[in-house]
Design a protein around this motif. Structure first.
Motif, PDB file in Angstrom:
ATOM      1  N   VAL A 196      54.544 -24.683 -51.775  1.00 41.04           N
ATOM      2  CA  VAL A 196      52.907 -24.464 -52.054  1.00 41.04           C
ATOM      3  C   VAL A 196      52.068 -25.570 -51.478  1.00 41.04           C
ATOM      4  N   TYR A 197      51.024 -25.136 -50.673  1.00 40.00           N
ATOM      5  CA  TYR A 197      50.168 -26.005 -50.058  1.00 40.00           C
ATOM      6  C   TYR A 197      48.485 -25.676 -50.542  1.00 40.00           C
ATOM      7  N   ALA A 198      48.087 -26.537 -51.305  1.00 37.74           N
ATOM      8  CA  ALA A 198      46.844 -26.400 -51.979  1.00 37.74           C
ATOM      9  C   ALA A 198      45.834 -26.850 -51.071  1.00 37.74           C
ATOM     10  N   ILE A 199      44.535 -26.398 -50.837  1.00 36.73           N
ATOM     11  CA  ILE A 199      43.638 -26.546 -50.097  1.00 36.73           C
ATOM     12  C   ILE A 199      42.154 -26.704 -50.580  1.00 36.73           C
ATOM     13  N   ALA A 200      41.596 -27.707 -50.603  1.00 36.69           N
ATOM     14  CA  ALA A 200      40.198 -27.568 -51.523  1.00 36.69           C
ATOM     15  C   ALA A 200      39.273 -28.349 -50.417  1.00 36.69           C
ATOM     16  N   PRO A 201      37.830 -28.316 -50.751  1.00 36.43           N
ATOM     17  CA  PRO A 201      36.963 -29.232 -49.973  1.00 36.43           C
ATOM     18  C   PRO A 201      37.031 -30.476 -50.677  1.00 36.43           C
ATOM     19  N   ALA A 202      36.304 -31.524 -49.794  1.00 38.50           N
ATOM     20  CA  ALA A 202      36.447 -32.715 -50.274  1.00 38.50           C
ATOM     21  C   ALA A 202      35.772 -33.137 -51.632  1.00 38.50           C
ATOM     22  N   LEU A 205      38.487 -32.219 -53.922  1.00 41.85           N
ATOM     23  CA  LEU A 205      39.801 -32.172 -53.669  1.00 41.85           C
ATOM     24  C   LEU A 205      40.890 -32.251 -54.657  1.00 41.85           C
ATOM     25  N   SER A 206      40.235 -32.992 -55.780  1.00 40.80           N
ATOM     26  CA  SER A 206      41.132 -33.223 -56.811  1.00 40.80           C
ATOM     27  C   SER A 206      41.975 -31.964 -57.348  1.00 40.80           C
ATOM     28  N   SER A 207      41.111 -30.747 -57.020  1.00 42.35           N
ATOM     29  CA  SER A 207      41.808 -29.603 -57.551  1.00 42.35           C
ATOM     30  C   SER A 207      43.092 -29.226 -56.850  1.00 42.35           C
ATOM     31  N   ALA A 208      42.945 -29.401 -55.444  1.00 42.61           N
ATOM     32  CA  ALA A 208      44.266 -29.266 -54.632  1.00 42.61           C
ATOM     33  C   ALA A 208      45.460 -30.250 -55.091  1.00 42.61           C
ATOM     34  N   GLU A 209      44.923 -31.660 -55.331  1.00 46.79           N
ATOM     35  CA  GLU A 209      45.806 -32.622 -55.491  1.00 46.79           C
ATOM     36  C   GLU A 209      46.691 -32.253 -56.678  1.00 46.79           C
ATOM     37  N   GLN A 210      45.752 -31.931 -57.852  1.00 49.23           N
ATOM     38  CA  GLN A 210      46.125 -31.487 -59.260  1.00 49.23           C
ATOM     39  C   GLN A 210      47.219 -30.335 -59.063  1.00 49.23           C
ATOM     40  N   SER A 211      46.600 -29.437 -58.512  1.00 48.73           N
ATOM     41  CA  SER A 211      47.622 -28.236 -58.215  1.00 48.73           C
ATOM     42  C   SER A 211      48.648 -28.617 -57.769  1.00 48.73           C
ATOM     43  N   ALA A 212      48.837 -29.472 -56.789  1.00 48.53           N
ATOM     44  CA  ALA A 212      50.176 -29.505 -56.094  1.00 48.53           C
ATOM     45  C   ALA A 212      51.067 -30.381 -57.067  1.00 48.53           C
ATOM     46  N   LEU A 213      50.472 -31.347 -57.920  1.00 50.44           N
ATOM     47  CA  LEU A 213      51.378 -32.061 -58.605  1.00 50.44           C
ATOM     48  C   LEU A 213      51.798 -31.398 -59.678  1.00 50.44           C
ATOM     49  N   MET A 214      51.137 -30.258 -60.277  1.00 47.06           N
ATOM     50  CA  MET A 214      51.536 -29.604 -61.156  1.00 47.06           C
ATOM     51  C   MET A 214      52.934 -28.947 -60.837  1.00 47.06           C
ATOM     52  N   LEU A 295      35.210 -27.041 -60.532  1.00 45.65           N
ATOM     53  CA  LEU A 295      36.002 -28.474 -60.399  1.00 45.65           C
ATOM     54  C   LEU A 295      36.684 -28.477 -61.781  1.00 45.65           C
ATOM     55  N   LEU A 296      36.328 -28.178 -62.855  1.00 48.75           N
ATOM     56  CA  LEU A 296      36.726 -28.438 -64.020  1.00 48.75           C
ATOM     57  C   LEU A 296      37.890 -27.454 -64.599  1.00 48.75           C
ATOM     58  N   THR A 297      37.705 -26.152 -63.849  1.00 54.17           N
ATOM     59  CA  THR A 297      38.371 -25.114 -64.249  1.00 54.17           C
ATOM     60  C   THR A 297      39.765 -24.752 -63.380  1.00 54.17           C
ATOM     61  N   GLU A 298      39.365 -24.701 -62.155  1.00 51.40           N
ATOM     62  CA  GLU A 298      40.231 -24.051 -61.246  1.00 51.40           C
ATOM     63  C   GLU A 298      41.756 -24.373 -61.029  1.00 51.40           C
ATOM     64  N   THR A 299      41.917 -25.583 -61.309  1.00 53.67           N
ATOM     65  CA  THR A 299      43.434 -26.035 -61.546  1.00 53.67           C
ATOM     66  C   THR A 299      44.351 -25.304 -62.605  1.00 53.67           C
ATOM     67  N   LEU A 300      43.742 -24.555 -63.492  1.00 50.52           N
ATOM     68  CA  LEU A 300      44.270 -23.884 -64.547  1.00 50.52           C
ATOM     69  C   LEU A 300      45.246 -22.566 -63.865  1.00 50.52           C
ATOM     70  N   VAL A 301      44.643 -22.295 -62.513  1.00 50.40           N
ATOM     71  CA  VAL A 301      45.447 -21.214 -62.182  1.00 50.40           C
ATOM     72  C   VAL A 301      47.028 -21.724 -61.677  1.00 50.40           C
ATOM     73  N   ALA A 302      46.860 -23.050 -60.875  1.00 51.37           N
ATOM     74  CA  ALA A 302      48.308 -23.390 -60.570  1.00 51.37           C
ATOM     75  C   ALA A 302      49.066 -23.775 -61.809  1.00 51.37           C
ATOM     76  N   GLU A 303      48.281 -24.333 -62.785  1.00 52.76           N
ATOM     77  CA  GLU A 303      48.820 -24.930 -63.873  1.00 52.76           C
ATOM     78  C   GLU A 303      49.775 -23.799 -64.662  1.00 52.76           C
ATOM     79  N   LEU A 304      49.197 -22.671 -64.561  1.00 49.71           N
ATOM     80  CA  LEU A 304      49.733 -21.381 -65.444  1.00 49.71           C
ATOM     81  C   LEU A 304      50.994 -20.921 -64.655  1.00 49.71           C
ATOM     82  N   VAL A 305      50.758 -20.816 -63.138  1.00 54.91           N
ATOM     83  CA  VAL A 305      51.796 -20.406 -62.187  1.00 54.91           C
ATOM     84  C   VAL A 305      53.092 -21.261 -62.302  1.00 54.91           C
ATOM     85  N   ALA A 306      52.579 -22.892 -62.320  1.00 57.34           N
ATOM     86  CA  ALA A 306      53.523 -23.753 -62.814  1.00 57.34           C
ATOM     87  C   ALA A 306      54.420 -23.684 -63.908  1.00 57.34           C
TER      88      ALA A 306
END
Length: 326
Positions: A196-202, A205-214, A295-306
């Protein structure tokens, strides 16, 4: 680490954010900072550093001399009376962060931002700021990452921070309540052989980084993160040789540039919080038109997929198991 408990941690996000909002109603958690500071250095590792990077960018935009550093870096911001060092560690025991903090102890003004009161990172700190995220029984930093973002935004003196936390709680609750509508499709679209390749604006960027980590930390699948504009310089090449599955967080003025390549090469894109031409599907949620809520919410999608992939992997024989008869 446990996938069922990780899921329970995710399901508790709305309640925890409401509690954080109530905590912020009581006052500025950083009120004890020196009135004048020459520089602000945010120290952390992993998801703590991801959150710190976004916060430092906002602080600089507000005219504050701020930087986020790997706590493990051999060369860092010098300590001194004009420096405020903010050590971010959910557990309060990250070895690298403690080592970096030792450089500032007794010289810089030291702030400990942690989820564990009385942990080693608080020893000798001039100010301790609690994350108030509660115990993460699944063993994965998910709520603490979210709370770190909120609390570091307090350093930027953003107005209405308690209300932002409440809006993020509503957004998280919406995603959780409606996951039956989107989660299976999202998990299927991102389920490719090449990761999976997560892409986010600068700015997020933490959203992409956290999503990939999950994706790496729970189900142990390959995943990476990239800034949207930089994508055309460093990640575009993979769309030619891989079954490229992207998780895109829209909002960059370079979304179109990335999507042009992605459409041309037939790659798969799932967007979160917005729509772009050429996407395979999109996950929307309440308040997703607010970049700070995103910024505070969107990583939940990757977290639930993970969490979904992780739980399923526990029901399958390990790939490392020896063949029968050997």
């Amino acid at each position: 680490m446990n996938p069922e408990l990780f899921l329970a941690d995710l399901e508790d996000k709305p309640r925890a954010l409401e509690a954080l909002a109530a905590f912020l109603d009581e006052g500025d958690p950083f009120a004890g900072l020196p009135a004048r500071a020459g520089r602000l250095v945010l120290l952390g590792m992993g998801s703590s550093r991801y959150a710190a990077g976004v916060a430092a960018q906002r602080l600089r935009a507000a005219g504050v001399d701020a930087v986020a550093e790997y706590a493990s870096a051999a060369y860092g911001t010098p300590s001194g009376p004009g420096t405020v060092a903010v050590a971010v560690s959910a557990t309060g025991g990250s070895r690298e962060t403690l080592d970096a903090l030792a450089r500032h102890a007794g010289s810089s003004f030291v702030v400990a931002l942690t989820n564990v009161p009385g942990s080693p990172v608080t020893e000798g700190a001039d100010l301790v700021v609690p994350m108030t995220a509660g115990e993460e029984r699944g063993g994965v930093a998910c709520r603490t990452f979210q709370h770190t973002l909120v609390l570091l935004l307090a350093l930027t003196r953003r107005p209405g921070l308690p209300d932002l936390a409440r809006r993020a709680a509503e957004a998280a609750a919406d995603l959780l309540d409606r996951r039956g509508e989107w989660l299976e499709e999202a998990a299927a679209l991102l389920d490719g052989p090449d990761g999976v390749y997560a892409i986010a604006p600068a700015e997020r960027l933490s959203s992409a980084e956290q999503s990939a980590l999950m994706v790496r930390e729970g189900p142990r699948r390959p995943a990476d993160a990239c800034e949207t504009g930089d994508w055309a310089h460093v990640d575009v090449y993979l769309t030619k040789t891989r079954d490229y599955r992207a998780l895109l967080f829209p909002g960059s003025r370079y979304d179109g540039q990335a999507m042009e390549w992605i459409r041309e090469r037939g790659s798969t894109v799932l967007t979160v919080g917005g729509d772009v031409p050429g996407q395979a599907a999109s996950v929307r949620y309440r308040h997703d038109d607010d970049p700070d809520v995103a910024l505070l919410t969107e990583t939940l999608v990757a977290e639930l997929v993970a969490a979904t992939w992780w739980e399923r992997s526990q029901r399958q024989p390990s790939r490392l198991a020896a063949p029968s008869g050997t």
